[in-house]
Write a protein that holds these residues in place. Sequence first.
Motif, PDB file in Angstrom:
ATOM      1  N   LEU A  93       0.971  -0.962  -0.050  1.00 38.70           N
ATOM      2  CA  LEU A  93       0.025  -0.100  -0.088  1.00 38.70           C
ATOM      3  C   LEU A  93       0.756   1.255   0.008  1.00 38.70           C
ATOM      4  CD1 LEU A  93      -2.999   0.997   0.374  1.00 38.70           C
ATOM      5  CD2 LEU A  93      -2.689   0.972   2.826  1.00 38.70           C
ATOM      6  N   PRO A  94       0.786   2.078  -1.243  1.00 40.59           N
ATOM      7  CA  PRO A  94       1.580   3.158  -1.338  1.00 40.59           C
ATOM      8  C   PRO A  94       1.635   4.226   0.132  1.00 40.59           C
ATOM      9  CG  PRO A  94       0.824   2.937  -3.172  1.00 40.59           C
ATOM     10  CD  PRO A  94       0.157   1.865  -2.391  1.00 40.59           C
ATOM     11  N   ILE A  95       2.945   4.508   0.853  1.00 42.66           N
ATOM     12  CA  ILE A  95       2.638   5.186   1.843  1.00 42.66           C
ATOM     13  C   ILE A  95       3.133   6.768   1.935  1.00 42.66           C
ATOM     14  CG2 ILE A  95       3.809   5.300   4.263  1.00 42.66           C
ATOM     15  CD1 ILE A  95       4.597   2.345   3.630  1.00 42.66           C
ATOM     16  N   PHE A  96       2.371   7.475   2.377  1.00 47.55           N
ATOM     17  CA  PHE A  96       2.516   9.021   2.546  1.00 47.55           C
ATOM     18  C   PHE A  96       2.871   9.303   4.251  1.00 47.55           C
ATOM     19  CE2 PHE A  96       0.442   8.346  -1.309  1.00 47.55           C
ATOM     20  CZ  PHE A  96       1.232   9.129  -2.145  1.00 47.55           C
ATOM     21  N   LEU A  97       3.940   9.753   4.301  1.00 55.70           N
ATOM     22  CA  LEU A  97       4.201   9.988   5.927  1.00 55.70           C
ATOM     23  C   LEU A  97       4.132  11.370   6.192  1.00 55.70           C
ATOM     24  CD1 LEU A  97       7.361   7.406   5.938  1.00 55.70           C
ATOM     25  CD2 LEU A  97       5.219   7.041   6.709  1.00 55.70           C
ATOM     26  N   TYR A  98       3.331  11.857   7.069  1.00 52.05           N
ATOM     27  CA  TYR A  98       2.951  13.116   7.491  1.00 52.05           C
ATOM     28  C   TYR A  98       3.674  13.649   8.545  1.00 52.05           C
ATOM     29  CZ  TYR A  98      -0.024  17.399   7.441  1.00 52.05           C
ATOM     30  OH  TYR A  98      -0.262  18.769   7.685  1.00 52.05           O
ATOM     31  N   ILE A 153       7.691  11.580   2.085  1.00 47.69           N
ATOM     32  CA  ILE A 153       7.478  12.469   2.961  1.00 47.69           C
ATOM     33  C   ILE A 153       6.649  13.693   2.943  1.00 47.69           C
ATOM     34  CG2 ILE A 153       8.679  13.542   5.127  1.00 47.69           C
ATOM     35  CD1 ILE A 153      11.129  11.515   4.629  1.00 47.69           C
ATOM     36  N   CYS A 154       5.686  14.092   3.556  1.00 44.28           N
ATOM     37  CA  CYS A 154       4.894  15.258   3.219  1.00 44.28           C
ATOM     38  C   CYS A 154       4.961  16.329   4.841  1.00 44.28           C
ATOM     39  CB  CYS A 154       3.495  15.133   3.209  1.00 44.28           C
ATOM     40  SG  CYS A 154       3.358  14.060   1.842  1.00 44.28           S
ATOM     41  N   GLN A 155       5.259  17.458   4.538  1.00 39.06           N
ATOM     42  CA  GLN A 155       5.393  18.365   5.627  1.00 39.06           C
ATOM     43  C   GLN A 155       4.097  19.428   5.857  1.00 39.06           C
ATOM     44  OE1 GLN A 155       7.566  17.998   8.132  1.00 39.06           O
ATOM     45  NE2 GLN A 155       9.233  16.636   7.007  1.00 39.06           N
ATOM     46  N   ALA A 157       1.011  16.993   0.976  1.00 41.28           N
ATOM     47  CA  ALA A 157       0.178  15.710   1.236  1.00 41.28           C
ATOM     48  C   ALA A 157      -0.856  15.444   0.004  1.00 41.28           C
ATOM     49  CB  ALA A 157      -0.376  15.538   2.435  1.00 41.28           C
ATOM     50  N   GLY A 158      -1.808  16.616  -0.062  1.00 41.48           N
ATOM     51  CA  GLY A 158      -2.649  16.560  -1.097  1.00 41.48           C
ATOM     52  C   GLY A 158      -2.191  16.414  -2.500  1.00 41.48           C
ATOM     53  N   LYS A 159      -1.499  17.232  -2.695  1.00 39.41           N
ATOM     54  CA  LYS A 159      -0.837  17.292  -4.130  1.00 39.41           C
ATOM     55  C   LYS A 159      -0.086  15.864  -4.614  1.00 39.41           C
ATOM     56  CE  LYS A 159       2.802  19.568  -7.154  1.00 39.41           C
ATOM     57  NZ  LYS A 159       3.673  20.358  -7.130  1.00 39.41           N
ATOM     58  N   SER A 160       0.645  15.249  -3.446  1.00 37.28           N
ATOM     59  CA  SER A 160       1.233  13.882  -3.654  1.00 37.28           C
ATOM     60  C   SER A 160       0.320  12.710  -3.955  1.00 37.28           C
ATOM     61  CB  SER A 160       2.136  13.657  -2.443  1.00 37.28           C
ATOM     62  OG  SER A 160       3.063  14.721  -2.282  1.00 37.28           O
ATOM     63  N   VAL A 161      -0.770  12.914  -3.009  1.00 33.60           N
ATOM     64  CA  VAL A 161      -1.897  11.686  -3.105  1.00 33.60           C
ATOM     65  C   VAL A 161      -2.601  12.161  -4.593  1.00 33.60           C
ATOM     66  CG1 VAL A 161      -3.908  10.906  -2.270  1.00 33.60           C
ATOM     67  CG2 VAL A 161      -1.986  11.361  -0.598  1.00 33.60           C
ATOM     68  N   THR A 162      -2.928  13.221  -4.915  1.00 32.29           N
ATOM     69  CA  THR A 162      -3.294  13.442  -6.086  1.00 32.29           C
ATOM     70  C   THR A 162      -2.559  12.947  -7.379  1.00 32.29           C
ATOM     71  OG1 THR A 162      -4.484  15.480  -5.410  1.00 32.29           O
ATOM     72  CG2 THR A 162      -4.311  15.329  -7.818  1.00 32.29           C
TER      73      THR A 162
END
Length: 386
Positions: A294-299, A321-323, A328-333
């Motif tokens: 599952l692709p991971i975004f670390l906030y 990694i999203c700060q 985060a919204g841009k990366s998930v999009t």
Amino acid sequence: MTKRRKIFILYARFGEGHWQAASALRHSFANQGNTEIRLIDLLAESHPVLNGVSQYVYNKSYHVLPQVYGWVYEATKGMKSNSMFASWLHSFGAETLQRLVEDERPDAIVHTFPILVLPFVTQKTGRKIPMFNVVTDFDLHFRWVHPDVDKYYVATEDIGRQLCELGVDPSRVAATGIPIRPTFMSGTTGALAASYYDLTPSKPIVLVMAAASIPWTETAELSRKLAERCNAQVVIVCGRNRSLRASLSNELLTIKEITVLGYVEHIDELMSISACIITKPGGLTLSEAIFAELPIFLYRPVPGQERNNARYLASKGAAVICQTVEQAGKSVTELLEKPERRIEMRKALKALSKKGASDSIALDIARQLHIMKEVSLAYGSILIEG
């Protein structure tokens, strides 16, 4: 009749991961049969007041003053096992463990938290008990390292190489992965899971693991943006934090694309139907997401082992990694709109995946104990014949 084996698993309640790993191992040992397992929160049993204070300070420093926590973590990361500070850390719970060892005479002790009291107890009792360390992060802190450890079970080959560079014999290191909950082996279908949570399988689902270290208003803002910008369903898991769940539920009540949940026992079901996960980088959650590919975004990972976990997975292409909320919204999009991006991340996750870590560790420990017993019997025979 074969003697029933007894194993202590020492853990701590500093976060959920150490206990979850211990529970997974207990399940795997139980499946072997003929093994009695006892889970012991050694600090809680031996120093309940100190344990409570330590957890309070840990949570405050971790969530309120993360820079201080991070500084302490990095400052002690390279400490030697024979240093005064390490010896002091590893002395807590010595009397309690000595009493338990003398009363119950375990055949082995497994650590899912680095409170290595056993060498101190061995000096007192003169009885050598096999000791195994299950490292529950993707970053190696020297608190895990001790010359008396019979074998290390680690998340990755990179940590294994680090241990070998420190002088640990390669035969005493196994890159098994981190033990995860046995529910991940159940193979729940996406259709059943979506129906249970009243979700639409055909519409992207973003799984958000809410954290106390992030203001709930920020989590709410992020979830709104994801639902609007990505045309996605957002499932927020708040764990056992009731106040966090209540705040988010009240704030997001009118947005039908957002579901707010409390503690979820079968998180594997949600992972199986999600397009990605936004989470803090704890070792267990990361291992579960890796297992699920599952692709991971670390906030906003906090300094210390979690930031180091995040950096490691990001370096492998398995996480982003999203700060900020915007980032985060841009990366998930980007992930949802570009199938090739998801394929890349899933490929990186698959490369890191270690299936059946808990069972592999339990089987190998059983094998190690059998070999040690055979060697001991052979050595005893030589002495008698001599």
